[in-house]
Design a protein around this motif. Structure first.
Motif, PDB file in Angstrom:
ATOM      1  N   PRO A  28       0.965  -1.257   0.115  1.00  0.00           N
ATOM      2  CA  PRO A  28       0.183  -0.009   0.142  1.00  0.00           C
ATOM      3  C   PRO A  28       0.840   1.272   0.064  1.00  0.00           C
ATOM      4  O   PRO A  28       2.113   1.251   0.462  1.00  0.00           O
ATOM      5  CB  PRO A  28      -0.828  -0.075   1.313  1.00  0.00           C
ATOM      6  CG  PRO A  28      -0.768  -1.442   1.703  1.00  0.00           C
ATOM      7  CD  PRO A  28       0.546  -2.061   1.105  1.00  0.00           C
ATOM      8  N   LYS A  29       0.259   2.361  -0.619  1.00  0.00           N
ATOM      9  CA  LYS A  29       1.272   3.381  -0.813  1.00  0.00           C
ATOM     10  C   LYS A  29       1.256   4.141   0.681  1.00  0.00           C
ATOM     11  O   LYS A  29       2.550   4.687   0.876  1.00  0.00           O
ATOM     12  CB  LYS A  29       0.493   4.669  -1.690  1.00  0.00           C
ATOM     13  CG  LYS A  29       0.288   4.070  -3.195  1.00  0.00           C
ATOM     14  CD  LYS A  29      -0.128   5.246  -3.973  1.00  0.00           C
ATOM     15  CE  LYS A  29      -0.087   4.779  -5.519  1.00  0.00           C
ATOM     16  NZ  LYS A  29      -0.867   5.687  -6.450  1.00  0.00           N
ATOM     17  N   ARG A  30       0.484   4.035   1.392  1.00  0.00           N
ATOM     18  CA  ARG A  30       0.728   4.865   2.875  1.00  0.00           C
ATOM     19  C   ARG A  30       1.798   3.891   3.677  1.00  0.00           C
ATOM     20  O   ARG A  30       2.134   4.487   4.448  1.00  0.00           O
ATOM     21  CB  ARG A  30      -0.777   4.515   3.486  1.00  0.00           C
ATOM     22  CG  ARG A  30      -1.102   3.041   3.685  1.00  0.00           C
ATOM     23  CD  ARG A  30      -2.372   2.756   4.550  1.00  0.00           C
ATOM     24  NE  ARG A  30      -2.669   1.617   4.582  1.00  0.00           N
ATOM     25  CZ  ARG A  30      -2.299   0.644   5.512  1.00  0.00           C
ATOM     26  NH1 ARG A  30      -1.259   0.824   6.224  1.00  0.00           N
ATOM     27  NH2 ARG A  30      -2.721  -0.699   5.289  1.00  0.00           N
ATOM     28  N   ALA A  31       1.985   2.742   3.166  1.00  0.00           N
ATOM     29  CA  ALA A  31       3.053   2.078   3.760  1.00  0.00           C
ATOM     30  C   ALA A  31       4.752   2.273   3.488  1.00  0.00           C
ATOM     31  O   ALA A  31       5.732   1.954   4.094  1.00  0.00           O
ATOM     32  CB  ALA A  31       2.869   0.570   4.007  1.00  0.00           C
TER      33      ALA A  31
ATOM     34  N   ASP B 287       6.564   4.868   2.719  1.00  0.00           N
ATOM     35  CA  ASP B 287       7.396   5.871   3.651  1.00  0.00           C
ATOM     36  C   ASP B 287       7.879   5.343   4.951  1.00  0.00           C
ATOM     37  O   ASP B 287       8.763   5.702   5.418  1.00  0.00           O
ATOM     38  CB  ASP B 287       6.581   7.192   3.760  1.00  0.00           C
ATOM     39  CG  ASP B 287       6.520   7.884   2.650  1.00  0.00           C
ATOM     40  OD1 ASP B 287       7.343   7.748   1.798  1.00  0.00           O
ATOM     41  OD2 ASP B 287       5.805   8.999   2.480  1.00  0.00           O
ATOM     42  N   SER B 288       7.106   4.143   5.347  1.00  0.00           N
ATOM     43  CA  SER B 288       7.461   3.841   6.692  1.00  0.00           C
ATOM     44  C   SER B 288       8.174   2.499   6.629  1.00  0.00           C
ATOM     45  O   SER B 288       8.610   1.729   7.821  1.00  0.00           O
ATOM     46  CB  SER B 288       6.137   3.533   7.540  1.00  0.00           C
ATOM     47  OG  SER B 288       5.398   4.773   7.882  1.00  0.00           O
TER      48      SER B 288
ATOM     49  N   TYR C 261       8.757  -1.667  11.917  1.00  0.00           N
ATOM     50  CA  TYR C 261       7.603  -1.457  10.996  1.00  0.00           C
ATOM     51  C   TYR C 261       7.093  -2.612  10.297  1.00  0.00           C
ATOM     52  O   TYR C 261       8.005  -3.321   9.853  1.00  0.00           O
ATOM     53  CB  TYR C 261       7.655  -0.201  10.025  1.00  0.00           C
ATOM     54  CG  TYR C 261       6.451   0.193   8.994  1.00  0.00           C
ATOM     55  CD1 TYR C 261       5.530   0.854   9.850  1.00  0.00           C
ATOM     56  CD2 TYR C 261       6.321  -0.480   8.099  1.00  0.00           C
ATOM     57  CE1 TYR C 261       4.078   1.008   9.031  1.00  0.00           C
ATOM     58  CE2 TYR C 261       5.140   0.020   7.320  1.00  0.00           C
ATOM     59  CZ  TYR C 261       4.122   0.474   7.780  1.00  0.00           C
ATOM     60  OH  TYR C 261       2.882   0.744   7.207  1.00  0.00           O
TER      61      TYR C 261
ATOM     62  N   LYS D 147       8.772   9.377  -5.387  1.00  0.00           N
ATOM     63  CA  LYS D 147       7.400   8.882  -5.054  1.00  0.00           C
ATOM     64  C   LYS D 147       6.750   8.971  -6.340  1.00  0.00           C
ATOM     65  O   LYS D 147       6.746   9.928  -7.220  1.00  0.00           O
ATOM     66  CB  LYS D 147       6.719   9.666  -4.266  1.00  0.00           C
ATOM     67  CG  LYS D 147       7.198   9.219  -2.597  1.00  0.00           C
ATOM     68  CD  LYS D 147       6.386  10.103  -1.504  1.00  0.00           C
ATOM     69  CE  LYS D 147       7.049   9.893  -0.351  1.00  0.00           C
ATOM     70  NZ  LYS D 147       6.192  10.779   0.769  1.00  0.00           N
TER      71      LYS D 147
END
Length: 410
Positions: free
Chosen positions: A325-328, A330-331, A337, A410
Protein backbone atom coordinates in the motif's frame (compact mmCIF):
# COMPACT_ATOMS: atom_id res chain seq x y z
CA UNK A 1 6.80 23.00 14.39
CA UNK A 2 4.36 25.52 15.83
CA UNK A 3 7.18 27.23 17.67
CA UNK A 4 9.26 27.51 14.50
CA UNK A 5 6.34 29.03 12.61
CA UNK A 6 5.80 31.49 15.44
CA UNK A 7 9.44 32.55 15.35
CA UNK A 8 9.35 32.99 11.57
CA UNK A 9 6.20 35.10 11.77
CA UNK A 10 7.58 37.35 14.54
CA UNK A 11 8.33 40.74 13.00
CA UNK A 12 11.19 43.01 13.95
CA UNK A 13 10.17 46.10 15.94
CA UNK A 14 11.79 49.11 17.51
CA UNK A 15 12.16 49.27 21.28
CA UNK A 16 9.30 51.23 22.85
CA UNK A 17 10.33 53.12 25.97
CA UNK A 18 8.07 53.09 29.00
CA UNK A 19 6.85 56.32 30.58
CA UNK A 20 9.31 55.75 33.43
CA UNK A 21 12.21 55.44 30.99
CA UNK A 22 11.12 58.57 29.11
CA UNK A 23 11.07 60.42 32.45
CA UNK A 24 14.58 59.12 33.15
CA UNK A 25 15.79 60.46 29.80
CA UNK A 26 14.18 63.87 30.44
CA UNK A 27 15.72 64.03 33.90
CA UNK A 28 19.09 63.02 32.45
CA UNK A 29 18.80 65.79 29.86
CA UNK A 30 17.78 68.46 32.38
CA UNK A 31 20.51 67.55 34.86
CA UNK A 32 23.09 67.53 32.05
CA UNK A 33 21.98 70.94 30.75
CA UNK A 34 22.10 72.47 34.24
CA UNK A 35 25.56 71.04 34.91
CA UNK A 36 26.83 72.23 31.54
CA UNK A 37 25.48 75.78 32.10
CA UNK A 38 27.16 75.95 35.49
CA UNK A 39 30.37 74.61 33.93
CA UNK A 40 30.18 77.18 31.11
CA UNK A 41 29.70 80.07 33.54
CA UNK A 42 32.57 78.85 35.66
CA UNK A 43 34.83 78.52 32.62
CA UNK A 44 33.89 82.02 31.40
CA UNK A 45 34.56 83.57 34.80
CA UNK A 46 37.90 81.79 35.14
CA UNK A 47 38.83 82.58 31.54
CA UNK A 48 37.94 86.28 31.93
CA UNK A 49 40.08 86.49 35.04
CA UNK A 50 43.03 84.75 33.39
CA UNK A 51 42.78 86.91 30.24
CA UNK A 52 42.84 90.13 32.25
CA UNK A 53 46.04 89.05 33.98
CA UNK A 54 47.73 87.53 30.90
CA UNK A 55 48.32 89.88 27.92
CA UNK A 56 49.81 87.05 25.83
CA UNK A 57 46.66 84.90 26.23
CA UNK A 58 44.50 87.93 25.42
CA UNK A 59 46.53 88.51 22.24
CA UNK A 60 46.14 84.84 21.28
CA UNK A 61 42.37 84.96 21.73
CA UNK A 62 42.17 88.25 19.86
CA UNK A 63 44.21 86.76 16.97
CA UNK A 64 41.90 83.74 16.82
CA UNK A 65 38.80 85.98 16.71
CA UNK A 66 40.37 88.04 13.90
CA UNK A 67 41.12 84.88 11.94
CA UNK A 68 37.46 83.74 12.26
CA UNK A 69 36.23 87.21 11.31
CA UNK A 70 38.48 87.42 8.23
CA UNK A 71 37.72 83.84 7.18
CA UNK A 72 33.94 84.32 7.39
CA UNK A 73 34.03 87.96 6.30
CA UNK A 74 32.06 89.16 9.35
CA UNK A 75 32.81 91.04 12.57
CA UNK A 76 30.33 88.88 14.51
CA UNK A 77 33.10 86.90 16.21
CA UNK A 78 35.01 90.00 17.31
CA UNK A 79 32.72 90.17 20.35
CA UNK A 80 33.95 88.06 23.29
CA UNK A 81 30.46 86.75 23.95
CA UNK A 82 29.71 86.02 20.30
CA UNK A 83 32.92 84.04 20.05
CA UNK A 84 32.65 81.78 23.10
CA UNK A 85 28.88 81.26 23.41
CA UNK A 86 28.52 79.41 20.04
CA UNK A 87 31.64 77.36 20.83
CA UNK A 88 30.28 76.38 24.23
CA UNK A 89 26.85 75.70 22.71
CA UNK A 90 28.28 73.21 20.17
CA UNK A 91 30.33 71.44 22.83
CA UNK A 92 27.35 71.35 25.21
CA UNK A 93 25.09 69.87 22.51
CA UNK A 94 27.68 67.20 21.74
CA UNK A 95 27.99 66.29 25.45
CA UNK A 96 24.19 66.29 25.88
CA UNK A 97 23.72 64.03 22.85
CA UNK A 98 26.41 61.62 24.10
CA UNK A 99 24.84 61.43 27.57
CA UNK A 100 21.33 60.82 26.23
CA UNK A 101 22.49 58.20 23.69
CA UNK A 102 24.50 56.47 26.40
CA UNK A 103 21.48 56.32 28.70
CA UNK A 104 19.24 55.18 25.79
CA UNK A 105 21.69 52.35 25.00
CA UNK A 106 21.54 51.27 28.63
CA UNK A 107 17.74 51.16 28.40
CA UNK A 108 17.95 49.10 25.20
CA UNK A 109 20.30 46.68 26.92
CA UNK A 110 17.83 46.45 29.80
CA UNK A 111 15.08 45.47 27.36
CA UNK A 112 17.33 42.85 25.76
CA UNK A 113 18.16 41.36 29.17
CA UNK A 114 14.44 41.28 30.01
CA UNK A 115 13.71 39.40 26.78
CA UNK A 116 16.56 37.01 27.52
CA UNK A 117 15.15 36.26 30.98
CA UNK A 118 11.75 35.61 29.36
CA UNK A 119 13.34 33.04 27.03
CA UNK A 120 15.32 31.50 29.89
CA UNK A 121 12.07 30.91 31.81
CA UNK A 122 11.13 28.25 29.27
CA UNK A 123 9.69 30.30 26.40
CA UNK A 124 12.02 28.77 23.82
CA UNK A 125 9.72 29.64 20.93
CA UNK A 126 10.31 33.35 21.56
CA UNK A 127 13.12 35.36 19.97
CA UNK A 128 14.35 38.88 20.70
CA UNK A 129 12.42 40.88 18.08
CA UNK A 130 14.12 44.27 18.36
CA UNK A 131 15.40 46.14 15.32
CA UNK A 132 18.70 47.64 16.41
CA UNK A 133 21.93 48.88 14.89
CA UNK A 134 25.61 48.58 15.64
CA UNK A 135 26.98 46.29 18.32
CA UNK A 136 23.59 45.70 19.97
CA UNK A 137 22.23 44.35 16.67
CA UNK A 138 25.09 41.84 16.52
CA UNK A 139 24.48 40.91 20.17
CA UNK A 140 20.77 40.26 19.51
CA UNK A 141 21.56 38.19 16.39
CA UNK A 142 24.10 36.15 18.35
CA UNK A 143 21.63 35.54 21.19
CA UNK A 144 18.88 34.47 18.79
CA UNK A 145 21.32 32.18 16.99
CA UNK A 146 22.42 30.67 20.31
CA UNK A 147 18.80 30.06 21.32
CA UNK A 148 18.09 28.44 17.94
CA UNK A 149 21.02 26.05 18.31
CA UNK A 150 20.10 25.30 21.94
CA UNK A 151 16.48 24.55 21.02
CA UNK A 152 17.65 22.33 18.15
CA UNK A 153 19.94 20.45 20.56
CA UNK A 154 17.08 20.03 23.05
CA UNK A 155 14.76 18.75 20.32
CA UNK A 156 17.44 16.32 19.14
CA UNK A 157 17.90 15.10 22.70
CA UNK A 158 14.15 14.63 23.12
CA UNK A 159 13.97 12.82 19.81
CA UNK A 160 16.80 10.51 20.86
CA UNK A 161 15.16 9.82 24.22
CA UNK A 162 11.84 9.14 22.51
CA UNK A 163 13.57 6.88 20.03
CA UNK A 164 15.25 4.96 22.87
CA UNK A 165 11.94 4.59 24.70
CA UNK A 166 10.24 3.31 21.55
CA UNK A 167 13.11 0.91 20.95
CA UNK A 168 12.88 -0.49 24.49
CA UNK A 169 9.08 -0.77 24.23
CA UNK A 170 9.20 -2.56 20.89
CA UNK A 171 12.00 -4.91 21.95
CA UNK A 172 10.23 -5.69 25.24
CA UNK A 173 7.00 -6.45 23.39
CA UNK A 174 8.65 -8.61 20.74
CA UNK A 175 10.72 -10.55 23.28
CA UNK A 176 7.88 -10.97 25.77
CA UNK A 177 5.60 -12.76 23.29
CA UNK A 178 7.90 -15.73 22.51
CA UNK A 179 9.27 -15.68 26.06
CA UNK A 180 5.76 -16.13 27.46
CA UNK A 181 5.26 -19.15 25.21
CA UNK A 182 8.64 -20.62 26.21
CA UNK A 183 7.92 -20.21 29.93
CA UNK A 184 4.40 -21.55 29.49
CA UNK A 185 5.40 -24.75 27.68
CA UNK A 186 8.44 -25.35 29.89
CA UNK A 187 6.14 -24.84 32.88
CA UNK A 188 3.85 -27.57 31.58
CA UNK A 189 6.85 -29.88 31.23
CA UNK A 190 8.14 -28.87 34.71
CA UNK A 191 4.73 -29.71 36.25
CA UNK A 192 4.56 -32.91 34.16
CA UNK A 193 1.28 -31.83 32.62
CA UNK A 194 1.69 -33.89 29.49
CA UNK A 195 -0.04 -37.16 28.71
CA UNK A 196 2.34 -38.72 26.23
CA UNK A 197 5.77 -38.59 24.70
CA UNK A 198 4.15 -36.89 21.70
CA UNK A 199 2.87 -34.05 23.92
CA UNK A 200 6.32 -33.66 25.46
CA UNK A 201 7.96 -33.39 22.05
CA UNK A 202 5.32 -30.90 20.92
CA UNK A 203 5.93 -28.66 23.94
CA UNK A 204 9.71 -28.77 23.61
CA UNK A 205 9.50 -28.14 19.85
CA UNK A 206 7.29 -25.09 20.36
CA UNK A 207 9.64 -23.74 23.04
CA UNK A 208 12.59 -24.35 20.69
CA UNK A 209 10.90 -22.48 17.80
CA UNK A 210 10.06 -19.52 20.06
CA UNK A 211 13.62 -19.45 21.39
CA UNK A 212 14.90 -19.30 17.80
CA UNK A 213 12.59 -16.35 17.15
CA UNK A 214 14.07 -14.57 20.17
CA UNK A 215 17.58 -15.33 18.92
CA UNK A 216 16.77 -13.84 15.49
CA UNK A 217 15.34 -10.72 17.14
CA UNK A 218 18.38 -10.26 19.38
CA UNK A 219 20.77 -10.76 16.46
CA UNK A 220 18.84 -8.30 14.28
CA UNK A 221 18.73 -5.78 17.10
CA UNK A 222 22.46 -6.12 17.67
CA UNK A 223 23.14 -5.70 13.94
CA UNK A 224 20.82 -2.70 13.75
CA UNK A 225 22.44 -0.85 16.67
CA UNK A 226 25.90 -1.72 15.33
CA UNK A 227 25.37 -0.38 11.79
CA UNK A 228 23.71 2.78 13.15
CA UNK A 229 26.95 3.87 14.80
CA UNK A 230 28.75 6.58 12.75
CA UNK A 231 32.11 5.09 13.66
CA UNK A 232 31.29 1.52 12.66
CA UNK A 233 34.15 0.19 10.49
CA UNK A 234 33.46 -1.07 7.00
CA UNK A 235 35.96 -3.26 5.22
CA UNK A 236 36.15 -1.93 1.68
CA UNK A 237 37.27 -4.38 -0.98
CA UNK A 238 36.91 -4.53 -4.74
CA UNK A 239 34.48 -7.17 -6.00
CA UNK A 240 32.30 -8.11 -8.96
CA UNK A 241 28.76 -7.02 -8.10
CA UNK A 242 27.17 -9.20 -10.78
CA UNK A 243 28.99 -12.28 -9.52
CA UNK A 244 27.92 -11.48 -5.94
CA UNK A 245 24.19 -11.27 -6.74
CA UNK A 246 24.35 -14.36 -8.95
CA UNK A 247 25.81 -16.31 -6.04
CA UNK A 248 23.08 -15.00 -3.73
CA UNK A 249 20.40 -15.94 -6.26
CA UNK A 250 21.81 -19.48 -6.34
CA UNK A 251 21.74 -19.64 -2.52
CA UNK A 252 18.02 -18.78 -2.48
CA UNK A 253 17.11 -20.96 -5.47
CA UNK A 254 16.02 -23.99 -3.41
CA UNK A 255 13.81 -21.94 -1.08
CA UNK A 256 12.32 -20.11 -4.08
CA UNK A 257 11.60 -23.32 -5.98
CA UNK A 258 9.57 -24.63 -3.01
CA UNK A 259 7.29 -21.62 -3.47
CA UNK A 260 7.37 -21.96 -7.27
CA UNK A 261 9.22 -18.69 -7.69
CA UNK A 262 11.99 -18.12 -10.22
CA UNK A 263 14.94 -15.82 -9.47
CA UNK A 264 16.61 -14.06 -12.40
CA UNK A 265 19.69 -11.81 -12.51
CA UNK A 266 19.99 -9.14 -15.22
CA UNK A 267 23.23 -7.15 -15.40
CA UNK A 268 24.40 -4.28 -17.59
CA UNK A 269 27.33 -4.49 -18.21
CA UNK A 270 27.64 -8.23 -17.77
CA UNK A 271 30.37 -7.78 -15.13
CA UNK A 272 31.72 -4.73 -13.34
CA UNK A 273 33.98 -4.16 -10.37
CA UNK A 274 32.99 -1.86 -7.51
CA UNK A 275 34.11 -1.11 -3.94
CA UNK A 276 32.21 -2.11 -0.82
CA UNK A 277 31.97 -4.26 2.27
CA UNK A 278 30.77 -7.54 0.79
CA UNK A 279 29.80 -9.04 4.17
CA UNK A 280 27.45 -6.17 4.96
CA UNK A 281 26.08 -5.95 1.40
CA UNK A 282 25.29 -9.68 1.48
CA UNK A 283 23.20 -8.94 4.59
CA UNK A 284 21.27 -6.33 2.61
CA UNK A 285 20.51 -8.69 -0.27
CA UNK A 286 19.63 -11.52 2.13
CA UNK A 287 17.07 -9.26 3.82
CA UNK A 288 15.57 -8.11 0.53
CA UNK A 289 15.36 -11.60 -0.97
CA UNK A 290 13.96 -13.07 2.25
CA UNK A 291 11.28 -10.37 2.33
CA UNK A 292 10.41 -11.01 -1.31
CA UNK A 293 9.95 -14.73 -0.59
CA UNK A 294 8.05 -14.21 2.66
CA UNK A 295 5.75 -11.36 1.78
CA UNK A 296 5.48 -11.41 -2.03
CA UNK A 297 2.14 -13.21 -2.06
CA UNK A 298 1.34 -14.65 -5.45
CA UNK A 299 4.78 -13.82 -6.86
CA UNK A 300 6.15 -15.94 -9.68
CA UNK A 301 9.36 -14.06 -10.37
CA UNK A 302 12.06 -12.24 -8.41
CA UNK A 303 14.36 -10.20 -10.60
CA UNK A 304 17.67 -8.68 -9.53
CA UNK A 305 18.76 -5.94 -11.94
CA UNK A 306 22.34 -4.66 -11.75
CA UNK A 307 23.19 -1.54 -13.73
CA UNK A 308 26.12 0.84 -13.83
CA UNK A 309 25.00 4.46 -14.30
CA UNK A 310 27.91 6.90 -14.36
CA UNK A 311 29.72 6.61 -11.03
CA UNK A 312 26.82 4.72 -9.42
CA UNK A 313 25.75 1.12 -9.24
CA UNK A 314 21.95 0.87 -9.36
CA UNK A 315 20.67 -2.47 -8.05
CA UNK A 316 16.96 -3.30 -8.10
CA UNK A 317 15.39 -6.27 -6.32
CA UNK A 318 11.78 -6.63 -7.45
CA UNK A 319 8.99 -9.21 -7.40
CA UNK A 320 5.61 -9.48 -9.09
CA UNK A 321 3.73 -10.30 -5.90
CA UNK A 322 1.15 -8.36 -3.93
CA UNK A 323 1.45 -4.59 -4.04
CA UNK A 324 2.57 -2.70 -0.94
CA UNK A 325 0.00 0.00 0.00
CA UNK A 326 1.16 3.53 -0.79
CA UNK A 327 0.60 4.62 2.81
CA UNK A 328 3.17 2.04 3.93
CA UNK A 329 5.98 2.93 1.49
CA UNK A 330 7.34 5.83 3.55
CA UNK A 331 7.45 3.72 6.73
CA UNK A 332 8.99 0.57 5.28
CA UNK A 333 12.49 1.45 6.48
CA UNK A 334 11.42 2.43 10.00
CA UNK A 335 12.52 -0.02 12.65
CA UNK A 336 9.92 -2.55 13.82
CA UNK A 337 7.50 -1.40 11.11
CA UNK A 338 5.37 -4.18 9.65
CA UNK A 339 2.95 -3.70 6.79
CA UNK A 340 0.71 -6.45 8.15
CA UNK A 341 1.23 -7.25 11.82
CA UNK A 342 -0.42 -10.65 11.73
CA UNK A 343 1.51 -11.75 8.65
CA UNK A 344 4.82 -10.71 10.21
CA UNK A 345 4.12 -12.73 13.32
CA UNK A 346 3.34 -15.80 11.27
CA UNK A 347 6.54 -15.52 9.25
CA UNK A 348 8.68 -14.55 12.24
CA UNK A 349 9.79 -11.15 10.97
CA UNK A 350 11.40 -8.73 13.43
CA UNK A 351 10.65 -5.53 11.53
CA UNK A 352 14.35 -4.64 11.55
CA UNK A 353 15.51 -6.11 8.24
CA UNK A 354 14.85 -3.08 6.04
CA UNK A 355 16.10 -0.66 8.70
CA UNK A 356 19.36 -2.62 8.80
CA UNK A 357 19.55 -2.62 5.00
CA UNK A 358 19.06 1.15 4.86
CA UNK A 359 21.78 1.74 7.47
CA UNK A 360 24.26 -0.47 5.63
CA UNK A 361 23.55 1.26 2.32
CA UNK A 362 24.00 4.63 4.07
CA UNK A 363 27.36 3.49 5.46
CA UNK A 364 28.46 2.93 1.86
CA UNK A 365 27.41 6.46 0.91
CA UNK A 366 24.31 5.36 -1.00
CA UNK A 367 20.55 5.33 -0.52
CA UNK A 368 17.63 2.95 -0.96
CA UNK A 369 13.92 3.46 -1.60
CA UNK A 370 10.88 1.38 -2.53
CA UNK A 371 8.31 1.57 -5.31
CA UNK A 372 5.23 -0.60 -5.66
CA UNK A 373 2.39 -0.93 -8.18
CA UNK A 374 0.13 -3.68 -9.45
CA UNK A 375 2.95 -5.10 -11.59
CA UNK A 376 6.11 -4.92 -9.49
CA UNK A 377 7.28 -4.18 -5.96
CA UNK A 378 10.84 -2.92 -6.25
CA UNK A 379 13.58 -1.96 -3.81
CA UNK A 380 16.11 0.26 -5.58
CA UNK A 381 19.62 0.88 -4.26
CA UNK A 382 22.12 3.50 -5.45
CA UNK A 383 25.71 2.83 -4.43
CA UNK A 384 28.94 4.62 -5.41
CA UNK A 385 31.12 2.40 -7.60
CA UNK A 386 34.33 3.60 -5.90
CA UNK A 387 34.98 4.67 -2.33
CA UNK A 388 37.95 6.71 -1.09
CA UNK A 389 37.39 7.70 2.55
CA UNK A 390 34.57 5.66 4.05
CA UNK A 391 35.44 6.78 7.58
CA UNK A 392 34.46 10.35 6.77
CA UNK A 393 30.85 9.47 6.08
CA UNK A 394 28.35 10.72 8.64
CA UNK A 395 25.67 8.05 8.94
CA UNK A 396 22.94 10.31 10.27
CA UNK A 397 23.37 12.88 7.48
CA UNK A 398 23.35 10.14 4.87
CA UNK A 399 20.16 8.65 6.30
CA UNK A 400 18.56 12.09 6.16
CA UNK A 401 19.59 12.43 2.49
CA UNK A 402 18.18 8.98 1.86
CA UNK A 403 14.74 9.99 3.08
CA UNK A 404 14.82 13.13 0.95
CA UNK A 405 15.79 11.20 -2.16
CA UNK A 406 13.11 8.61 -1.47
CA UNK A 407 10.58 11.42 -1.28
CA UNK A 408 11.65 12.77 -4.66
CA UNK A 409 10.99 9.42 -6.30
CA UNK A 410 7.42 8.82 -5.15
Amino acid sequence: MQGKRKVLQEKKKRITLTSKEISELLAEGIVTVVLLLLLNVAILVVLDSVVRNSPSLENAIWGTKNAFANQMNTDFFLSFRNFFVPAFFLVDMAVLYWRLIRRYRQMQLRHIISELHYIANGNYDHRIPFELSGDLSRVVSSINGLVDSTVAAIEDERRIEKSKDELITNVSHDIRTPLTSIIGYLGLIEDRQFHSQEDLLKYTHTAYVKAKQMKVLVEDLFEYTKVRQPSVPINITSFDMTQLVEQLAADFELEASKKQIEIHVVSSPEHFIMDGDTEKLVRVFNNLLSNALKYGKGAKHIIIEVEKVGTEAVITVKNDGAMIPKRALDSLFDRFYRVEESRSQETGGTGLGLAIAQSIIALHGGYIYAKSDTNWTAFIMHLPVTRNNPEELDTEETLSDTKKKRGLRK
